[in-house]
Design a protein around this motif. Structure first.
Motif, PDB file in Angstrom:
ATOM      1  N   GLU A  66       0.812  -1.222   0.000  1.00  0.00           N
ATOM      2  CA  GLU A  66       0.000   0.000   0.000  1.00  0.00           C
ATOM      3  C   GLU A  66       0.841   1.266   0.000  1.00  0.00           C
ATOM      4  N   TYR A  67       1.919   1.245   0.771  1.00  0.00           N
ATOM      5  CA  TYR A  67       2.664   2.491   0.998  1.00  0.00           C
ATOM      6  C   TYR A  67       4.070   2.393   0.437  1.00  0.00           C
ATOM      7  N   THR A  68       4.315   3.130  -0.644  1.00  0.00           N
ATOM      8  CA  THR A  68       5.680   3.199  -1.176  1.00  0.00           C
ATOM      9  C   THR A  68       6.244   4.615  -1.041  1.00  0.00           C
ATOM     10  N   GLY A  69       5.335   5.597  -0.926  1.00  0.00           N
ATOM     11  CA  GLY A  69       5.797   6.996  -0.836  1.00  0.00           C
ATOM     12  C   GLY A  69       6.552   7.252   0.457  1.00  0.00           C
ATOM     13  N   ALA A  70       6.000   6.751   1.584  1.00  0.00           N
ATOM     14  CA  ALA A  70       6.573   7.098   2.891  1.00  0.00           C
ATOM     15  C   ALA A  70       8.044   6.668   3.027  1.00  0.00           C
ATOM     16  N   PRO A  71       8.401   5.405   2.704  1.00  0.00           N
ATOM     17  CA  PRO A  71       9.819   5.045   2.837  1.00  0.00           C
ATOM     18  C   PRO A  71      10.703   5.811   1.859  1.00  0.00           C
ATOM     19  N   TYR A  72      10.159   6.099   0.666  1.00  0.00           N
ATOM     20  CA  TYR A  72      10.923   6.907  -0.296  1.00  0.00           C
ATOM     21  C   TYR A  72      11.202   8.298   0.293  1.00  0.00           C
ATOM     22  N   PHE A  73      10.158   8.954   0.830  1.00  0.00           N
ATOM     23  CA  PHE A  73      10.355  10.303   1.384  1.00  0.00           C
ATOM     24  C   PHE A  73      11.407  10.283   2.499  1.00  0.00           C
ATOM     25  N   ALA A  74      11.316   9.261   3.367  1.00  0.00           N
ATOM     26  CA  ALA A  74      12.260   9.214   4.494  1.00  0.00           C
ATOM     27  C   ALA A  74      13.687   8.994   3.976  1.00  0.00           C
ATOM     28  N   VAL A 132      12.658   3.280  11.470  1.00  0.00           N
ATOM     29  CA  VAL A 132      11.777   2.114  11.410  1.00  0.00           C
ATOM     30  C   VAL A 132      10.306   2.549  11.389  1.00  0.00           C
ATOM     31  N   GLY A 133       9.594   2.215  10.320  1.00  0.00           N
ATOM     32  CA  GLY A 133       8.147   2.407  10.337  1.00  0.00           C
ATOM     33  C   GLY A 133       7.481   3.101   9.178  1.00  0.00           C
ATOM     34  N   PRO A 134       8.161   4.054   8.468  1.00  0.00           N
ATOM     35  CA  PRO A 134       7.422   4.757   7.414  1.00  0.00           C
ATOM     36  C   PRO A 134       6.882   3.796   6.351  1.00  0.00           C
ATOM     37  N   GLY A 135       5.570   3.775   6.174  1.00  0.00           N
ATOM     38  CA  GLY A 135       4.937   2.940   5.166  1.00  0.00           C
ATOM     39  C   GLY A 135       5.053   1.448   5.424  1.00  0.00           C
ATOM     40  N   LEU A 136       5.261   1.078   6.677  1.00  0.00           N
ATOM     41  CA  LEU A 136       5.428  -0.348   7.007  1.00  0.00           C
ATOM     42  C   LEU A 136       4.113  -1.127   6.906  1.00  0.00           C
ATOM     43  N   GLY A 137       3.011  -0.463   7.233  1.00  0.00           N
ATOM     44  CA  GLY A 137       1.728  -1.173   7.303  1.00  0.00           C
ATOM     45  C   GLY A 137       1.632  -1.965   8.599  1.00  0.00           C
ATOM     46  N   ARG A 138       0.543  -2.723   8.729  1.00  0.00           N
ATOM     47  CA  ARG A 138       0.319  -3.416  10.016  1.00  0.00           C
ATOM     48  C   ARG A 138       0.109  -4.911   9.856  1.00  0.00           C
ATOM     49  N   ASP A 139       0.664  -5.449   8.806  1.00  0.00           N
ATOM     50  CA  ASP A 139       0.572  -6.888   8.590  1.00  0.00           C
ATOM     51  C   ASP A 139       1.361  -7.600   9.700  1.00  0.00           C
ATOM     52  N   ASN A 188       2.867  11.427  15.689  1.00  0.00           N
ATOM     53  CA  ASN A 188       1.943  12.537  15.446  1.00  0.00           C
ATOM     54  C   ASN A 188       0.893  12.507  16.559  1.00  0.00           C
ATOM     55  N   HIS A 189      -0.098  13.376  16.450  1.00  0.00           N
ATOM     56  CA  HIS A 189      -1.082  13.517  17.538  1.00  0.00           C
ATOM     57  C   HIS A 189      -1.745  12.181  17.901  1.00  0.00           C
ATOM     58  N   VAL A 190      -2.209  11.474  16.870  1.00  0.00           N
ATOM     59  CA  VAL A 190      -2.950  10.228  17.108  1.00  0.00           C
ATOM     60  C   VAL A 190      -2.009   9.130  17.624  1.00  0.00           C
ATOM     61  N   GLU A 191      -0.824   9.049  17.032  1.00  0.00           N
ATOM     62  CA  GLU A 191       0.153   8.042  17.472  1.00  0.00           C
ATOM     63  C   GLU A 191       0.579   8.303  18.920  1.00  0.00           C
ATOM     64  N   PHE A 192       0.678   9.584  19.289  1.00  0.00           N
ATOM     65  CA  PHE A 192       1.072   9.904  20.668  1.00  0.00           C
ATOM     66  C   PHE A 192      -0.004   9.424  21.651  1.00  0.00           C
ATOM     67  N   SER A 193      -1.280   9.720  21.348  1.00  0.00           N
ATOM     68  CA  SER A 193      -2.365   9.312  22.274  1.00  0.00           C
ATOM     69  C   SER A 193      -2.392   7.794  22.418  1.00  0.00           C
ATOM     70  N   ARG A 194      -2.187   7.102  21.290  1.00  0.00           N
ATOM     71  CA  ARG A 194      -2.220   5.635  21.306  1.00  0.00           C
ATOM     72  C   ARG A 194      -1.095   5.105  22.202  1.00  0.00           C
ATOM     73  N   LEU A 195       0.091   5.671  22.042  1.00  0.00           N
ATOM     74  CA  LEU A 195       1.234   5.223  22.851  1.00  0.00           C
ATOM     75  C   LEU A 195       1.017   5.540  24.328  1.00  0.00           C
ATOM     76  N   GLY A 253       0.190  14.850   3.479  1.00  0.00           N
ATOM     77  CA  GLY A 253       0.799  13.620   3.993  1.00  0.00           C
ATOM     78  C   GLY A 253       2.246  13.495   3.543  1.00  0.00           C
ATOM     79  N   GLY A 254       3.083  12.930   4.409  1.00  0.00           N
ATOM     80  CA  GLY A 254       4.481  12.685   4.055  1.00  0.00           C
ATOM     81  C   GLY A 254       5.467  13.589   4.778  1.00  0.00           C
ATOM     82  N   GLN A 255       4.967  14.654   5.411  1.00  0.00           N
ATOM     83  CA  GLN A 255       5.886  15.593   6.089  1.00  0.00           C
ATOM     84  C   GLN A 255       6.600  14.912   7.252  1.00  0.00           C
TER      85      GLN A 255
HETATM   86  N1  LIG Z   1       2.636   8.531   0.502  1.00  0.00           N
HETATM   87  C1  LIG Z   1       2.696   7.589   1.434  1.00  0.00           C
HETATM   88  O1  LIG Z   1       3.028   6.421   1.181  1.00  0.00           O
HETATM   89  C2  LIG Z   1       2.371   7.968   2.832  1.00  0.00           C
HETATM   90  C3  LIG Z   1       2.180   6.916   3.733  1.00  0.00           C
HETATM   91  N2  LIG Z   1       1.976   7.153   5.036  1.00  0.00           N
HETATM   92  C4  LIG Z   1       1.896   5.951   5.860  1.00  0.00           C
HETATM   93  O2  LIG Z   1       0.556   5.684   6.187  1.00  0.00           O
HETATM   94  C5  LIG Z   1       0.547   4.790   7.303  1.00  0.00           C
HETATM   95  C6  LIG Z   1      -0.475   5.273   8.323  1.00  0.00           C
HETATM   96  O3  LIG Z   1      -0.063   6.542   8.853  1.00  0.00           O
HETATM   97  P1  LIG Z   1      -1.091   7.596   9.523  1.00  0.00           P
HETATM   98  O4  LIG Z   1      -0.326   8.807   9.889  1.00  0.00           O
HETATM   99  O5  LIG Z   1      -2.262   7.764   8.617  1.00  0.00           O
HETATM  100  O6  LIG Z   1      -1.454   6.881  10.882  1.00  0.00           O
HETATM  101  P2  LIG Z   1      -2.818   6.246  11.426  1.00  0.00           P
HETATM  102  O7  LIG Z   1      -3.220   5.142  10.528  1.00  0.00           O
HETATM  103  O8  LIG Z   1      -2.587   5.964  12.853  1.00  0.00           O
HETATM  104  O9  LIG Z   1      -3.912   7.362  11.257  1.00  0.00           O
HETATM  105  C7  LIG Z   1      -3.879   8.523  11.891  1.00  0.00           C
HETATM  106  C8  LIG Z   1      -5.136   9.242  11.446  1.00  0.00           C
HETATM  107  O10 LIG Z   1      -5.252  10.361  12.283  1.00  0.00           O
HETATM  108  C9  LIG Z   1      -5.450  11.524  11.523  1.00  0.00           C
HETATM  109  N3  LIG Z   1      -4.681  12.597  12.182  1.00  0.00           N
HETATM  110  C10 LIG Z   1      -3.385  12.928  11.988  1.00  0.00           C
HETATM  111  N4  LIG Z   1      -3.031  13.966  12.772  1.00  0.00           N
HETATM  112  C11 LIG Z   1      -4.151  14.286  13.467  1.00  0.00           C
HETATM  113  C12 LIG Z   1      -4.437  15.281  14.441  1.00  0.00           C
HETATM  114  N5  LIG Z   1      -3.507  16.168  14.829  1.00  0.00           N
HETATM  115  N6  LIG Z   1      -5.674  15.304  14.959  1.00  0.00           N
HETATM  116  C13 LIG Z   1      -6.630  14.417  14.555  1.00  0.00           C
HETATM  117  N7  LIG Z   1      -6.421  13.479  13.633  1.00  0.00           N
HETATM  118  C14 LIG Z   1      -5.199  13.417  13.093  1.00  0.00           C
HETATM  119  C15 LIG Z   1      -4.927  11.258  10.130  1.00  0.00           C
HETATM  120  O11 LIG Z   1      -5.706  11.924   9.162  1.00  0.00           O
HETATM  121  C16 LIG Z   1      -5.057   9.745  10.020  1.00  0.00           C
HETATM  122  O12 LIG Z   1      -6.265   9.410   9.390  1.00  0.00           O
HETATM  123  C17 LIG Z   1       1.985   4.776   7.844  1.00  0.00           C
HETATM  124  O13 LIG Z   1       2.655   3.646   7.376  1.00  0.00           O
HETATM  125  C18 LIG Z   1       2.578   5.997   7.213  1.00  0.00           C
HETATM  126  O14 LIG Z   1       3.992   5.941   7.121  1.00  0.00           O
HETATM  127  C19 LIG Z   1       2.071   8.481   5.623  1.00  0.00           C
HETATM  128  O15 LIG Z   1       3.404   8.619   6.042  1.00  0.00           O
HETATM  129  C20 LIG Z   1       1.677   9.554   4.614  1.00  0.00           C
HETATM  130  C21 LIG Z   1       2.320   9.379   3.269  1.00  0.00           C
END
Ligand SMILES: NC(=O)C1=CN([C@@H]2O[C@H](COP(=O)(O)OP(=O)(O)OC[C@H]3O[C@@H](n4cnc5c(N)ncnc54)[C@H](O)[C@@H]3O)[C@@H](O)[C@H]2O)[C@@H](O)CC1
Ligand SMILES: Nc1ncnc2c1ncn2[C@@H]1O[C@H](COP(=O)(O)OP(=O)(O)OP(=O)(O)O)[C@@H](O)[C@H]1O
Ligand SMILES: [Mg+2]
Length: 329
Positions: A66-74, A132-139, A188-195, A253-255
């Motif tokens: 699903e995710y190829t952009g994230a590891p490329y960006f990193a 570790v993690g950009p675009g890894l998915g959750r498999d 990010n915000h959501v990942e922080f709350s989860r952790l 996305g990607g920042q």
């Molecule tokens: N082009 C790409 O391939 C990209 C892939 N990505 C990958 O996508 C996967 C899932 O990453 P997610 O970041 O979506 O993580 P999550 O799947 O945990 O989703 C977080 C969700 O929270 C939302 N969110 C983000 N910041 C928020 C805030 N401040 N307040 C409320 N909601 C907020 C986002 O819109 C997202 O839907 C990771 O593997 C990640 O690396 C992202 O890095 C974006 C770019």
């Protein structure tokens, strides 16, 4: 008539508040400038005597169907910041896509192989840091392999930046990085709350973000935590830094991937430079502050050119100029 003195009191009160606010702002600008100076101290000089690889060999573990952009960006961000070599260890389906984005990256299609841990481990002696993690998915199978990769990386004392789905894994198993002083987490915000929920077994106090970041870092045995947001809040459980470098309102996305890739290089540079160059501050905190400032400055510059159409690729094109502006003044 009766309003006169009251208006005067309100005006005086407002002047006091404005003064307090502007003093606080001036103080935080001064703090930011002092920390930026520490970042400048850790940047290795360019020199004609160095060989390829000396300024950084970075590995990114991530990239799936699903995710190829994230590891490329990193990975490309690590190169643009100044690493000499950037590797991506990804699932086999992602590899041809990532290779096609960039001839600069070295791409290993190993993450879904039965020997994934060994395949990555054999490269570890040649790497300075892992992201570790950009675009890894959750498999589940991929996450099990990444668990093994984290374990062998720790055993070899390799610095690790953990982002995105790597943080998902850590939320399931905090013991994986507990007490590992060479780990930096970039939620990010959501990942922080989860952790926070997973580690401290309760919701964070959204009115006390400094305290929340400090507590999470302490509960994880003082690993460095970077909470990304309107202001980035960074802590190693002892010190808290705030990065409010001007960015923009564009949230494409990607920042975060740009941030984690840059941080991979800066962590290596900071650990090489050591605490004498960071004036006693934690090298990892200084590195994290550098990566946050750089990402936000890239966002600012890209937004000035592209406005609402800004994408992460536009930000990556700004890395060189943003780096010079912040760190080579
Ligand atoms: N082009 C790409 O391939 C990209 C892939 N990505 C990958 O996508 C996967 C899932 O990453 P997610 O970041 O979506 O993580 P999550 O799947 O945990 O989703 C977080 C969700 O929270 C939302 N969110 C983000 N910041 C928020 C805030 N401040 N307040 C409320 N909601 C907020 C986002 O819109 C997202 O839907 C990771 O593997 C990640 O690396 C992202 O890095 C974006 C770019
Ligand atoms: N509201 C905001 N104002 C200014 N900068 C922000 C804001 N929110 C995030 N940032 C900056 O954007 C960068 C990425 O943070 P963000 O929260 O978008 O990460 P992310 O969700 O992990 O991104 P990604 O899409 O790559 O996964 C950080 O440098 C952060 O400082
Ligand atoms: Mg992210």
């Amino acid at each position: 008539m009766a309003l006169g003195p009251r208006c005067g009191a309100i005006r005086a009160c407002r002047r006091v508040l404005e003064r307090a606010f502007s003093l606080r702002k001036a103080h935080s600008i001064k703090d930011m400038e002092n920390t930026l100076q520490l970042v400048r101290n850790i940047i290795p000089p360019l020199s004609s005597t160095k060989h390829k690889g000396q300024d950084g060999r970075i590995g990114v573990v991530g990239g799936c169907q699903e995710y190829t952009g994230a590891p490329y960006f990193a990975a490309i961000s690590a190169l643009k910041v100044g690493a000499d070599l950037s590797h991506v260890f990804c699932a086999s389906a992602a590899a041809p896509v990532i290779k096609a984005y960039s001839p600069e990256l070295i791409v290993h299609p190993v993450l879904d192989s039965p020997n994934a841990v060994h395949e990555v481990e054999k490269w570890l002696p040649r790497l300075h840091a892992l992201v570790v993690g950009p675009g890894l998915g959750r498999d589940d199978a991929l996450l099990r392999n990444v668990q093994g990769i984290l374990e062998v990386s720790k055993a070899r004392d390799i610095p690790v930046v953990i982002d995105a789905d790597g943080l998902w894994l850590v939320a399931q198993q905090p013991a994986l990085i507990h007490g590992y002083r060479k780990a930096v987490l970039t939620p990010n915000h959501v990942e922080f709350s989860r952790l926070y929920d997973a580690v401290l077994r309760g919701p964070m106090d959204s009115d006390d973000s400094h305290g929340s970041v400090l507590r999470l870092s302490q509960a994880l045995g003082n690993v460095t935590v970077v909470q990304k947001g309107e202001r980035d809040i960074l802590s190693n459980g002892q010190q808290v830094l705030v990065c409010s470098q001007e960015g923009s309102s564009r949230r494409c996305g990607g920042q975060g991937d740009l941030l984690s890739g840059s941080l991979g290089v800066l962590v290596h540079w900071a650990l090489l430079a050591g605490p004498q160059k960071t004036n006693g501050s934690s090298p990892l905190l200084v590195a994290a502050f550098g990566a946050c400032s750089l990402t936000r400055q890239c966002n600012h510059q890209a937004f000035q050119k592209h406005g609402r159409s800004t994408t992460t690729s536009d930000m990556i094109a700004e890395v060189g100029a943003a780096f010079s502006k912040l760190f080579e003044t």
